[in-house]
Each structure stands twice: as C-alpha cells, then as structure tokens.
Design a protein around this motif. Structure first.
Motif, short mmCIF file in Angstrom:
data_model
loop_
_atom_site.label_atom_id
_atom_site.label_comp_id
_atom_site.label_asym_id
_atom_site.label_seq_id
_atom_site.Cartn_x
_atom_site.Cartn_y
_atom_site.Cartn_z
N ASP A 216 32.39 -47.31 -41.14
CA ASP A 216 33.74 -47.79 -41.41
C ASP A 216 33.98 -49.18 -40.85
OD1 ASP A 216 34.39 -45.52 -42.78
OD2 ASP A 216 35.22 -44.47 -41.03
N VAL A 217 33.47 -49.39 -39.64
CA VAL A 217 33.63 -50.72 -39.03
C VAL A 217 32.92 -51.77 -39.87
CG1 VAL A 217 33.06 -52.10 -37.02
CG2 VAL A 217 33.95 -49.79 -36.70
N LEU B 293 27.10 -55.37 -34.77
CA LEU B 293 27.62 -55.00 -36.08
C LEU B 293 28.00 -56.24 -36.89
CD1 LEU B 293 29.82 -51.87 -35.23
CD2 LEU B 293 27.57 -51.94 -36.31
N ARG C 27 40.65 -42.82 -35.85
CA ARG C 27 39.92 -41.59 -35.59
C ARG C 27 40.58 -40.80 -34.45
NH1 ARG C 27 34.83 -41.72 -37.96
NH2 ARG C 27 33.96 -40.25 -36.46
N VAL D 131 39.47 -48.64 -36.32
CA VAL D 131 38.78 -47.39 -36.68
C VAL D 131 38.90 -46.39 -35.54
CG1 VAL D 131 36.51 -46.37 -37.15
CG2 VAL D 131 37.22 -48.47 -38.32
N ASP D 132 38.73 -46.88 -34.35
CA ASP D 132 38.86 -45.96 -33.21
C ASP D 132 40.28 -45.41 -33.11
OD1 ASP D 132 36.24 -46.37 -32.62
OD2 ASP D 132 36.62 -47.90 -31.09
N ALA E 34 38.17 -54.46 -36.37
CA ALA E 34 37.85 -53.27 -37.17
C ALA E 34 37.46 -52.12 -36.26
CB ALA E 34 36.72 -53.60 -38.14
N GLN E 35 36.71 -52.41 -35.22
CA GLN E 35 36.35 -51.35 -34.29
C GLN E 35 37.58 -50.71 -33.67
OE1 GLN E 35 33.66 -53.25 -31.49
NE2 GLN E 35 31.94 -52.02 -32.25
N LEU F 59 34.77 -52.33 -43.18
CA LEU F 59 36.03 -53.04 -42.96
C LEU F 59 35.78 -54.53 -42.68
CD1 LEU F 59 38.51 -50.88 -40.84
CD2 LEU F 59 38.90 -51.98 -43.03
N ALA F 60 34.83 -54.79 -41.79
CA ALA F 60 34.54 -56.19 -41.46
C ALA F 60 34.04 -56.95 -42.69
CB ALA F 60 33.51 -56.25 -40.34
N ALA G 8 30.24 -54.87 -31.10
CA ALA G 8 30.78 -55.69 -32.18
C ALA G 8 29.85 -56.84 -32.53
CB ALA G 8 32.16 -56.22 -31.78
N ARG H 64 31.69 -43.69 -38.13
CA ARG H 64 32.58 -44.65 -37.47
C ARG H 64 32.06 -46.07 -37.63
NH1 ARG H 64 31.86 -48.34 -32.90
NH2 ARG H 64 33.91 -48.62 -31.95
#
Lengths: 340, 416
Positions: free
Chosen positions: B44-45, B16, A179, A175-176, A171-172, B48-49, B13, B41
C-alpha cells in the motif's frame, strides 16, 4: 518560523563504526561535491560535509558488493557519489542538524509539494493538512527518544529524491493510521459487504479445507517474488495493470502477460496438489469455489508470502480477496477503501 | 550499517522510496520486492507513493499535446486518418499526370526540335497572300472561338491588297490563347490529303464551314516560327482564318479558287507536315532506349512513328512502331555508320502515308508567281513538278559518304 532545536550534525548523523575516521574522501572528489551540493548555503562546514559523505559511503560500502570501504579508490568514490543525490542529502542532513538556512530552503522547496501530496493521499484537505503537519513536527525533531532528539531525515540516504522520501513517509503514516483505525468501521457496513459473498459461496466440505489451504500455500510459495507481487497486487489489493506496471517499471502488457501466466500456473498447481492429495478432478475444481474465509488464517498466511507479520487476521477483509485470486475477479483498490 | 530490511521489520521510507524510484541496487531491489510481495502494508505504501509521484509529475506530454496548433490540433485530429488515402490518391494522380505528360511529350518535341523551314519563294508568296488574308487585325481578333458563328464564316470583306500586318496584329497572333488549330493527333494520324495545286480550289464566300471541326487551341501556344512565317506574308485576300480542316482541304468543285486561298492551304499543310527529329532526342520518343544489340545508341532520327538508331558498333536499327520493336537494317553501305538523320521538312503537299509524305518532302516547290494578284487570277497555271526520289533519312559513314533512304530500310548512296 519557530526555532529549530539545536543539534549538531555529529549527533544528528547516526554513529558509525570507527572505520569512518580511518576512511577519507579523495580531495578532488570532495572539492567537486562541495561545489555542486550547495552545502555551504545550507550552513554546513567543509568538515561536516565530509563527515556526511563518509557516513553515507560507509553505510552503503560505496556501492560495492564486495571489498572493504578502506580500499575504495577515488574513482569508485566518484562513481558512487554520482548515484547519490548529494544536494538532497546535504539538505536533509543539515535540516536534521538544525541548520536555519537549511530549513528555510527546505520549507521553500517542499512545504507546498508536501501539503499537496498529503491531501492527495488522504483525499481530504483537512486530513491532508493534519498529516503534513504531523510529519513536519517529526521532521523538526520534536520527538525525543532516549534522551535525544530524533529526526526522521537522518534515515534519508540520498538513493532516491528527498521529495519522494517525504511522500513515501507520508504514505507510511497514512497507511499505518488506516490500518490502526479501519476496524472502527461500523458493523452494518461489514455485514453489508460480507453478506453477498457469504451467500454466494457454497458450503465447503470440512475435509477439503485443510487440503486446499496447504495446496494454496505451496502454489504461492512455488513462484518467485515478482509473480507473487503481481498476484497479490492484482487479486488481493485490486490494483490495476497500469499501476502495477508503473511500480515495476515495465509495460502494462508485460504485466498482463505475466499475470495470466502466473494465475494459470497457480490454478494448475493447486489442482494437481489437490489430486495428489486424493481428490478427484471434479472435487478439486469444486474446491476452488470454496470461500477463502473458510480457510483458517494459520493455513493461509504462510502461503500468501509471509503476511503473518502484517497483522492479518481472520477478520481482515483483505484476506477475503483470496477468493478473487481463485475465481479471477478483481476487487477495489486500497485507495478506495482508505477514502471511505 | 543501515539495514533497511530485517526479519519482521518493514523497509524504511528510504528503501521504499528508492524502490519506487528504481534507485536500488539489484540485490536490494530483490529483497524489497520479496518483502513487498508478502506485505500488504508495504504494498500500500509503495502504490500510494507511486500514485502521488505520478500525480505530482509535470504532464510534459499533455502540455505538448495541448500546445499544438494548426493542422495537428484536435480539430483536425479526426481527419488524420483521411490523410493517408488522400496522399495516396494524390500520388496516383501525380503519376498519371506524369505518364500523360510523358506520352504527350514526343509530339511537343517534334514541333520544338524542328528547325524553322525556309519557305520556297513561290510558296512564300502564295502564303503571303493567304497569311494576309488571315491576319487582318480586326478579323483576327474577331475570329476567336468565343465569338459568334459569323466569325467562323469565310468570306468577310476583303482586306487591302498590300496590307502590311501591324504590330498590333502580330501581338494578337502571338498572344491569342484561343487560336484555332487542329489537334496534334489529327496531324499525326491523319495527314490531310494531298491537294492538287493545279486544280484551283475555292472557298465559297458566305458559306459557313459546316464540316469544319474547329478546335480551340488551349495548350500549345503559337510557335515563333509559325508566327514569323505568318506575319511575314502579306497579300490581299479574304481575311479568312488559315486553320482549315482536312475535309475542307480537299479540292472542291465550287469554282476556281484564288491563289491566296491556295496559299493559305499550303501554309496549313505546312503546319500539318510531319516533323523530323534527329539525334538522341529522337530516342526520347520511346521508352525503349536499349537497342537489340545491347549497345547504347549514338545517333538516331525519327519521322512520324519510324525511328532509326545507330548503336556504338555502327549497326543501324529501324523501328516502325515508335521504338517498341527494332529491326536491324541490312548493310547496304560501306564502312561504319557514324550517324543518321532525318531531312527537315519542306513546304509541300501533305501526304497520306509516310512514303507519300517523304515524296512530298522531296518535291521541289513550284516557282513563285511573279505577281500574287495574277496568281489569284490564273491559278490553273500552277502545276506541281514531277516528284523526284524521296529522301527522308540520311546516314553518313566513317568516310563521310552519305546514303539516303525514303523508308529507312532501303538505302542508296547519295551522289556527291
């Protein structure tokens, strides 16, 4: 499967202070964890296993809020390691160390779930495969930095599940990537989406805008982090109540009640601040109808809870949703935007 | 040290993911939440996760729901709402049925508790004739209510004089589910008029019982004592049915009546006599088990709707409304009352009221005629003896002395 670059566990695990050498894991605790962690099946020796445990324990101070790691009793060590996913941690560290058996187990366990998660995140199979393959390349340690191989699995501490860590990492990256590339949206789409909002907004009074910006900033800062998270998730990101409730681990009705209370508090606070700054009640109410795009980003970003480091700018469409916060109308979630 | 959160740096990560899985300590959870509240940001992460984790989680509840079968399947899901009123309706119906059964139980108990009477010799002989007349095998089968109207007619061809009921006949009598019988209510509420045994009555042959209100017996099977008394009699006569309505029981002026028919009436009257109930079983006739003294009853007796009860202190109470209200009976005896009982019924004429019924119970039956056939020829010779003082209730004191009463209120010491 291609060969994993050779790397010892000692170099894979980040170096910790010298206290690691002075601290020891109680033998009884170590025996119990050794039997339950499948470390031997992952190709780790007992000494490497103990080093992994010591580094994790030292990094988190064995779960203690105060005191030194050297003073930890065996009972406290056992209590701490019961909250750590030892099997996932050993697997991740063994893979980071280049253990072939560990990678075989890792692929057998996580390849398909990781691919499914990537496809679900990107809403596209090819993009999902590309995302998953990119992460695999990183996990293999193909990235060399400062003369050494860097494996992201080293950052896994065992507090959550390894598959959850893999999903969050995916997900990181997604998203990055989004963006970085969302500004490549065609101009006609931007104009189409912005035109109705601009047309519906009234003409703001230039003297009111700075007052409104400061009032919004103060109102948002007066709330605690959970209320700001609720407001941002609902009004700025457009998430639904059940999604917010799932993240916070509370009931949907609780989120709704808190959100309503926070929204009313923000409105009252903004109106009171505007009146305190010299506006009449009517002018203050009319100021809430102002299009947030007319507010300067410098004035808004501190009020939105430290969004300055997120790269928001005046052209950021997400900032436009401040109007929805002020006018109580939800917006589309991020996932829909990312899927377009 | 692993510092996941630093100024101008997003949580890694690991932090999070631990935040999403709520595996962070409280302090670190607050730090991550503080950051996520202001970082689009990382929000969103996190979302999403979270969404992917929910999508990957096995739908345990859905699998269980999908695996349900039978009444809990979706086919019947829409009827779940109807189960509640249906269950409530069934419960109400059950209560009503129970109340009905409880209210009907006293009559059943009275018939059940009553000991089998010993028929007087003369009456037994008379009843024999009537019983035989009624229990001719072929006719008994033919007299079921499903049969045609001819079966309800009196005056079928006479049976042999000394016909003995066959086992087959008894079986028909015992097992006949639709045996004709007067309803219990009629027995209790309107006892038939006392027949004049001296006045011969006759049921005309070939005369249909136009006024007879036959009721098919459907609930209470024929009692054993009744079947025994019926099968034990034998006499020539018309194979008429023994169940006769009260109106028909009245004396008719249609000429002399055969003794067999008179005996048949007697048996019918015997069936319709009030049944005494003694002991605590009498108190089951009423739901008011508590006496005015507040003590528990130790003995009781019942005749018709008149109840007598003795409490543990020896006080005698009388109720004339089936136990709804109780009156203490003035002491007319010596010592402490230990028990009260009702006299068992005897074969006698039915009574119009309790007193006449009590009197009829005490009436000594007429001596049996020497020959049933001659009795049928000379019915006028049969005369009822003069009535003797009625005895319905009897109480015994702690000295084993007895007092008798015909109404439960006035008592006379019974001579030893």
């Amino acid at each position: 499967m291609e060969a994993v670059p050779a790397q010892t566990v000692a170099t894979a695990v980040p170096a910790e202070p010298s206290t690691v050498a002075q601290c020891v894991i109680a033998p009884s605790v170590l025996d119990e964890l050794w039997r339950s962690s499948e470390a031997e099946a992952c190709g780790l020796s007992r000494a490497e296993f103990e080093q992994i445990l010591l580094r994790i324990g030292m990094a988190q101070n064995f779960g203690l809020t105060a005191g030194l790691p050297l003073d930890v009793t065996p009972g406290q060590q056992a209590a701490f390691f019961t909250s750590v996913r030892i099997a996932d941690l050993v697997r991740a560290r063994a893979c980071a160390g280049g253990s072939e058996p560990a990678w075989e187990r890792f692929i057998g366990l996580y390849r398909q779930p990781l691919l499914r998660a990537a496809i679900a995140i990107t809403c596209n199979e090819s993009l999902g495969r590309e995302l998953a393959d990119g992460l695999y390349a990183e996990l293999y340690g193909l990235t060399v930095r400062e003369g050494g191989r860097r494996c992201p699995l080293d950052s896994y501490s065992g507090r959550g599940s390894l598959i959850g860590w893999l999903r969050t990492t995916l997900a990181q990256r997604h998203v990055d990537q989004h963006r970085r590339t969302h500004r490549e949206q065609p101009l006609d789409e931007i104009n189409q989406s912005a035109a109705p909002i601009a047309s519906s907004a009234g003409q703001p009074d230039p003297k009111i805008l700075p007052l409104l910006a400061s009032a919004v900033e103060e109102a948002l800062e007066s709330h605690d982090c959970e209320e700001r998270f609720l407001l941002a998730s609902y009004y700025l990101d457009g998430h639904r109540l059940h999604e917010i409730a799932a993240v916070l681990g509370v009931h949907e009705a609780t989120v709704s009640r808190k959100l309503k209370r926070a929204t009313e508090a923000v409105r009252k606070r903004i109106l009171r601040d505007l009146e305190r700054r010299g506006l009449s009640r009517r002018e203050a109410r009319e100021a809430l109808e102002t299009d947030p795009r007319d507010l300067t980003p410098e004035a808004l970003t501190p009020g939105l809870g430290g969004m300055s480091h997120t790269g928001l700018s005046a052209e950021n469409p997400r900032r436009l949703r401040l109007k929805e916060l002020l006018q109580s109308s939800p917006a589309k979630p991020f996932k829909e935007q990312a899927g377009r | 040290m692993n510092r996941p959160i630093q100024p101008d740096i997003h949580p890694d990560a690991d932090s999070l993911n631990a935040f999403v899985e709520r595996a962070l300590p409280e302090a670190e959870h607050g730090l991550v939440l503080e950051h996520v509240a202001g970082c689009a940001r990382c929000r969103d992460v996190v979302y999403l996760a979270q969404q992917i984790a929910e999508a990957e989680a096995p739908p345990v509840a859905q699998v269980q729901i999908g695996a349900r079968r039978g009444w809990s399947s979706p086919l019947f899901a829409r009827w779940r709402v109807a189960w509640i009123p249906a269950a409530a309706l069934a419960a109400v119906a059950g209560v009503l049925i129970w109340v009905q059964l409880q209210s009907a139980r006293p009559a059943v108990d009275m018939a059940r508790v009553a000991p089998p009477p010993a028929l007087p010799a003369g009456a037994a002989t008379s009843a024999t004739a009537a019983g035989v007349a009624a229990l001719a095998p072929s006719e008994a089968v033919a007299h079921r209510p499903q049969s045609d109207n001819s079966a309800r007619k009196v005056g079928a061809p006479p049976a042999p004089a000394a016909a003995i009921p066959t086992p087959g006949m008894r079986a028909v009598q015992r097992n006949a589910p639709n045996e004709f019988q007067l309803q219990d209510n009629e027995v209790r509420m309107s006892p038939p008029a006392q027949p004049d045994l001296s006045a011969p009555t006759a049921i005309q042959s070939e005369r249909p019982l136009a006024n007879t209100q036959w009721q098919p017996r459907q609930q209470v099977p024929m009692s054993a004592d009744r079947a025994t008394s019926a099968k034990s009699v034998q006499a020539p006569g018309d194979p008429n049915m023994i169940a006769v309505h009260g109106g028909v029981m009245a004396a008719t002026n249609a000429g002399p009546k055969p003794l067999a028919e008179t005996a048949a009436q007697t048996v019918t009257q015997y069936e319709m006599m009030p049944q005494p109930v003694d002991g605590l079983a009498a108190l089951r006739l009423t739901k008011h088990l508590k006496l005015p003294s507040g003590l528990n009853p130790v003995s009781s007796a019942a005749m018709l709707n008149r109840l007598l009860a003795v409490d543990s202190a020896g006080t005698l109470f009388l109720s004339g409304d089936a136990g709804k209200h109780w009156d203490a009976v003035p002491v007319q005896w010596t010592g402490k009352v230990k028990g009260v009982s009702a006299q068992p019924r005897t074969l006698a004429a039915p009574a119009d009221s309790l007193e006449t019924a009590a009197a009829s119970i005490a009436v000594a039956p007429s001596p049996p005629p020497a020959d049933a056939q001659s009795s049928a020829v000379q019915p006028a010779n049969i005369k009822a003896p003069p009535p003797v003082p009625a005895v319905v209730f009897r109480l015994v004191n702690d000295q084993h002395r007895a007092w008798i009463s015909s109404d439960g209120r006035t008592w006379h010491e019974q001579p030893q």
